[in-house]
Design a protein around this motif. Structure first.
Motif, PDB file in Angstrom:
ATOM      1  N   TYR A 197      -7.854  21.000   9.329  1.00 47.64           N
ATOM      2  CA  TYR A 197      -8.534  20.624   8.448  1.00 47.64           C
ATOM      3  C   TYR A 197      -9.758  20.701   7.879  1.00 47.64           C
ATOM      4  O   TYR A 197     -10.027  20.085   6.597  1.00 47.64           O
TER       5      TYR A 197
ATOM      6  N   MET B 125      -8.734  22.548   5.355  1.00 50.03           N
ATOM      7  CA  MET B 125      -8.321  21.714   3.674  1.00 50.03           C
ATOM      8  C   MET B 125      -9.552  21.774   3.025  1.00 50.03           C
ATOM      9  O   MET B 125      -9.887  20.958   2.249  1.00 50.03           O
TER      10      MET B 125
ATOM     11  N   VAL C 230      -4.411  19.897   1.149  1.00 51.87           N
ATOM     12  CA  VAL C 230      -4.204  18.300   1.409  1.00 51.87           C
ATOM     13  C   VAL C 230      -3.048  17.613   1.260  1.00 51.87           C
ATOM     14  O   VAL C 230      -2.751  17.854  -0.141  1.00 51.87           O
TER      15      VAL C 230
ATOM     16  N   ASP D 265      -3.223  13.813   6.030  1.00 58.54           N
ATOM     17  CA  ASP D 265      -4.402  14.416   5.497  1.00 58.54           C
ATOM     18  C   ASP D 265      -5.907  13.688   4.710  1.00 58.54           C
ATOM     19  O   ASP D 265      -6.552  14.436   5.440  1.00 58.54           O
TER      20      ASP D 265
ATOM     21  N   LEU E 249      -8.610  14.490   6.764  1.00 55.08           N
ATOM     22  CA  LEU E 249      -9.859  15.285   6.514  1.00 55.08           C
ATOM     23  C   LEU E 249     -11.267  14.574   6.294  1.00 55.08           C
ATOM     24  O   LEU E 249     -12.240  14.999   6.601  1.00 55.08           O
TER      25      LEU E 249
END
Length: 651
Positions: free
Chosen positions: A508, A511, A518, A523, A527
């Motif tokens: 994450y 991301m 993502v 997600d 995130l």
């Protein structure tokens, strides 16, 4: 005249049944070694019996006995289980193929079972199942004979109508299961052709169940039908049920089995029994929205350029941008008004006429990679009638549109003073989330220019571990319902992903640095579970802002006693805003049997929810640029360069 029963089969099960029927002396038994095209005269019932599983035999029986007007009942053995039923009647829905579909889909290894079924149908199976013992087959024969006698004496008393009986041949444990007829069945399905006249939606009166309800039917009235008709571990359209004991409020998930995998649907409420019913309804909505199940489509394949007098312009729903379409790995093709596509008939409630809708927009396929846009379940809703379904479909579009405008325009929404409200349930919900889950609830007035009460909710972690933030939204004519609904959604995800966040923290963090990573629904929320991502929500969490009470924030009058009046208010509002409201009826016979209806609502021009940052759809939607100025947040329209470039945090 003595009743005549035809027994087709040569195995031990057929021998037992013939012997017992002869002893019972209630009918004349005629025996054939297999299902034959020549059906003897005056047959009241055919029994198709086998010591193994031969799917091609059952297909042949459907093709022979149905046209001959002969009801038939099967008994066979498959993988250690004795299967009896259903009773297949010459007319109406429900047949052996429906039963095979339901049992197949309930299997965890359904794809392998489908391949095996195809192999058996073409090459034949084993002559006798390894678990087909004489004792087990005798037990099955007793059940078959009892049912045959019931059918002959009183057909209405037969327990095999729309049901099968399963016997574990090791233990002889026997269970009975409902078979929901498959409306798309090639044998007994009778779906109507898609047509403009069938798309008409007259808005009939829909009295509210009570003064505090926006539904025409109570969950209690549906309870027995929902659990009996749809939820069964062995044959159900929905199978599997899990009680969530982690989250602050009650939650139940059920499973919608699909060939591509399992799709979980959830219900969240104050009690587990109610959650189960909500989860079932959510599963039925998902089932209807995945593909056309209530009508036969595919007759109209043409371009918008050729159909524009009867169709709405697909470009108005928001497209992906040129840079997105230009990527070599992008799964969709740029929209072209001259490119042919499949269309279905919907109905414009604004223009009051049937209108063609791209099938790609009328249904969705869990992110299937074809067509010109990525479409989700946005605007899909289920209700006790069409008015109810349309009403709630509109509210979902409003909720998500407001959430996305807030995010992309970074609107500094006014805070809502939760402490100032005296509603005891709301106070309990806020306190329970704070004490049990360890989160503070922040509530913001996200009502857009349409005036429909909408809230943006952020749950902020008070602890040093777990998801830092979780966002949600709610929209309803009753603002308290909007707030409580958003809180239920938020609470349903709290505490469930804490371990996942810690275990995959590095993923994450990547991301956070690279938004293109993502890719999936989960997600987005994970995130923003990172403390490092909190600064992206500073436009809401940071700084001073106006604080409003409920009375100051929300002005909508929802005092109608008929839901149709509320819907008419919404339709008049959207007409004034030059926004069309288009409805595609997704209702399938499977849900219509219980008075339920499902729709897909489209309001071209409003922002559609998407998941996966690479699939954002903003092209052609200028309301995200205009609405902030209309609400007084800016003194001019925004430019696209000013929009929030990061993935949205909708869960």
């Amino acid at each position: 005249m003595t009743a005549r029963i035809l027994v087709a089969g040569t195995g031990v099960l057929a021998d037992h049944v013939c012997k017992r029927l002869t002893v019972e002396n209630v009918c004349e038994v005629i025996r054939q070694p297999e299902v034959e095209a020549a059906v003897p005269a005056d047959i009241c019932l055919a029994l198709v019996l086998d010591d193994a599983w031969q799917p091609h035999v059952h297909s042949a029986a459907e093709n022979i006995y149905r046209p001959a007007g002969v009801p038939w009942l099967r008994g066979f053995v498959a993988f250690g289980n004795g299967i009896i039923g259903p009773l297949v009647r010459p007319h109406g829905a429900g047949c052996s193929q429906c039963a095979d579909l339901r049992t197949l889909m309930a299997e965890a290894d359904r794809r392998e079972m489908l391949a095996l079924r195809i192999q058996f149908a073409t090459q034949g199976g084993v002559e006798r199942d390894a678990w087909a013992t004489r004792t087990g087959l005798l037990h099955m024969a007793n059940i078959l004979v009892a049912e045959a006698v019931r059918i002959l004496c009183d057909g209405e008393a037969c327990r095999m109508v729309d049901h099968i009986v399963c016997t574990n041949l090791q233990t002889l444990d026997t269970t009975r299961h409902f078979i929901l007829p498959n409306a798309q069945c090639p044998v007994c399905g009778t779906l109507p052709e898609d047509a403009p006249e069938a798309a008409l939606i007259p808005l009939h009166s829909s009295p509210k169940r009570d003064e505090n309800s926006f539904r025409s039917t109570s969950l209690a009235d549906l309870q027995e039908k929902l659990t009996h008709d749809y939820l069964d571990y062995d044959t159900g359209l929905l199978n599997g049920k899990v009680h969530d004991l982690i989250t602050p409020f009650a939650a139940v998930s059920v499973n919608l089995p699909l060939l591509v995998g399992d799709e979980g649907t959830s219900g969240r409420s104050d009690s587990y029994p109610e959650c189960e019913l909500i989860a079932i309804l959510e599963g039925l909505e998902r089932y209807c929205g995945l593909e056309p199940r209530g009508k036969r489509t595919g007759a109209i394949f043409d371009s918008y350029a050729n159909l524009q007098s009867d169709a709405f312009d697909p470009a108005k729903v928001g497209l992906h941008g040129p840079a997105q379409y230009a990527r070599p790995d992008f799964p969709y093709q740029a929209y072209d008004r001259d490119t042919p596509m499949d269309w279905v008939w919907g109905y414009s409630l604004t223009e009051k006429r049937p209108i063609l809708v791209p099938e790609r927009l009328a249904y969705y396929s869990l992110g299937g990679q074809d067509g010109f846009v990525y479409e989700t379940s946005n605007g899909c809703a289920l209700g006790g009638n069409l008015v109810e379904a349309i009403f709630h479909g509109i509210l979902e579009i409003v909720e998500r549109d407001a959430f996305l405008i807030t995010w992309y325009a970074k609107l500094p929404l006014p805070s809502i003073d939760l402490a100032a409200h005296t509603d005891p349930e709301l106070k309990w919900m806020v306190e329970r989330i704070r004490v049990v889950a360890g989160y503070d609830m922040h509530l913001y007035n996200a009502t857009m220019e349409n005036g429909i009460p909408t809230v943006f909710v952020i749950a902020k972690n008070r602890k040093s571990s777990g998801l830092n933030l979780l966002c949600a939204a709610g929209a309803h004519l009753d603002p308290m319902r909007a707030v409580k609904g958003a809180m239920q959604e938020t609470a349903g995800m709290l505490l469930r992903f804490d371990e996942k966040l810690e275990a995959e923290r590095a993923t994450y963090l990547q991301m956070l640095r690279d938004s293109t990573l993502v890719r999936h629904m989960e997600d987005h929320s994970m995130l923003y579970g990172l403390p490092e991502a909190e600064s992206r929500l500073a436009f809401l969490l940071g700084g001073k802002r106006p604080v409003q009470t409920f009375a100051q924030a929300f002005k909508w009058d929802a005092s109608h006693t008929d839901l149709t009046d509320d819907l008419e208010d919404l339709l008049n509002l959207f007409s004034q805003l030059n926004l069309d409201v288009i409805v595609v009826d997704q209702t399938s016979p499977e849900i219509a049997r219980n008075g339920l209806h499902c729709v897909k609502v489209l309001i071209p021009g409003m922002l559609p929810m998407t998941f996966g940052h690479h699939l954002t759809r903003l092209e052609g939607l200028d309301r995200v640029l205009r609405v902030p100025m209309a609400l007084g947040y800016t003194d001019r329209p925004l430019t696209r360069e000013e929009l929030n470039p990061y993935p949205h945090p909708f869960p």
